[in-house]
Design a protein around this motif. Structure first.
Motif: not given
Length: 240
Positions: A106-107, A132-134, A185-188, A204-209
């Motif tokens: 996905g990335v 922004e990256e978390i 904390e706990n953000v992949p 546009i945004k990508h979120t890893a679960h």
């Protein structure tokens, strides 16, 4: 396939589980209590190494593998100022090296989407860009390797931008843009690219679960790299 696992943090343990689920063996695990030396791999049959450690340790780990003709897949970020040295050693020793800032399918689709959008935005100077990256609080490097890859895609396609700065460390010049790095904390991993004008915003945004996507991609890369020679990346597998 026998995998030398270098690094046994959360990612390393996830990789180990996926590798075994796919029928592979992990006869040697390298961590702080069992450093990577000739003794630690003595009498072991190793097909490929997967390295996820720290920016401080990555170069020497990868160098060891290359010099011992162990094909190595690395996902450690924050050391890339020495990547060219590894590629030169890889050529010298006729070994194999595979690097990606992110192994998630996905990335990597997101990387291509980012480049495509940046190419279109290049024609519209009224839009500014930011990122922004978390990540989880254990991640040592900032911005993330994924954020840097996204930034490189933007710089490649938007002619008016030639660099980035880390927000909070310095102000971005007109030809630069800012990357904000947050640790929670706990953000992949979450990455957002935003274009903004006086009229509207495009995001546009990508979120890893979970880490599963990263770990699976690394194991697939190791399967692909076995018996090859040279320096490679995700584009070589995905054929985008």
């Amino acid at each position: 396939m026998n995998i030398l696992l270098i690094g046994y943090g959360k990612m390393g343990k996830t990789i180990e589980g996926i590798a075994k689920d796919r029928g592979h063996q992990v006869p040697v695990v390298i961590d702080v209590e069992n450093p990577l030396t000739e003794q630690s791999i003595k009498n072991q049959s190793i097909d490929v190494a997967i390295e996820f450690t720290s920016p401080e340790a990555a170069f020497e780990n990868i160098k060891f593998c290359v010099e011992h003709n162990i094909p190595v897949v690395s996902g450690t970020t924050g050391w890339l100022d020495r990547k060219a040295e590894i590629e030169a050693l890889c050529d010298k020793h006729k070994s194999a090296f595979f690097y990606a800032s992110n192994y998630s399918l996905g990335v990597n689709l997101f990387f291509k989407l980012n480049e495509y959008l940046a190419k279109m935005i290049n024609h519209y100077p009224e839009y500014s860009v930011s990122m922004e990256e978390i990540h989880h609080i254990q991640k040592k490097d900032a911005p993330s390797g994924t954020a840097i890859t996204l930034a490189e895609g933007i710089i490649q396609e938007i002619q008016r931008k030639n660099g980035w700065v880390l927000k909070g460390e310095q102000e971005a010049a007109q030809e630069q843009f800012a990357i904000e790095a947050k640790r929670i904390e706990n953000v992949p991993g979450t990455h957002t690219v935003t274009y903004e004008s006086e009229i509207d915003s495009i995001e546009i945004k990508h979120t890893a679960h979970s880490r599963q996507g990263f770990a699976l991609g690394a194991v697939v890369a190791a399967e692909w790299l076995k018996d090859k020679q040279g320096a490679f990346g995700m584009n070589d597998i995905l054929k985008f």
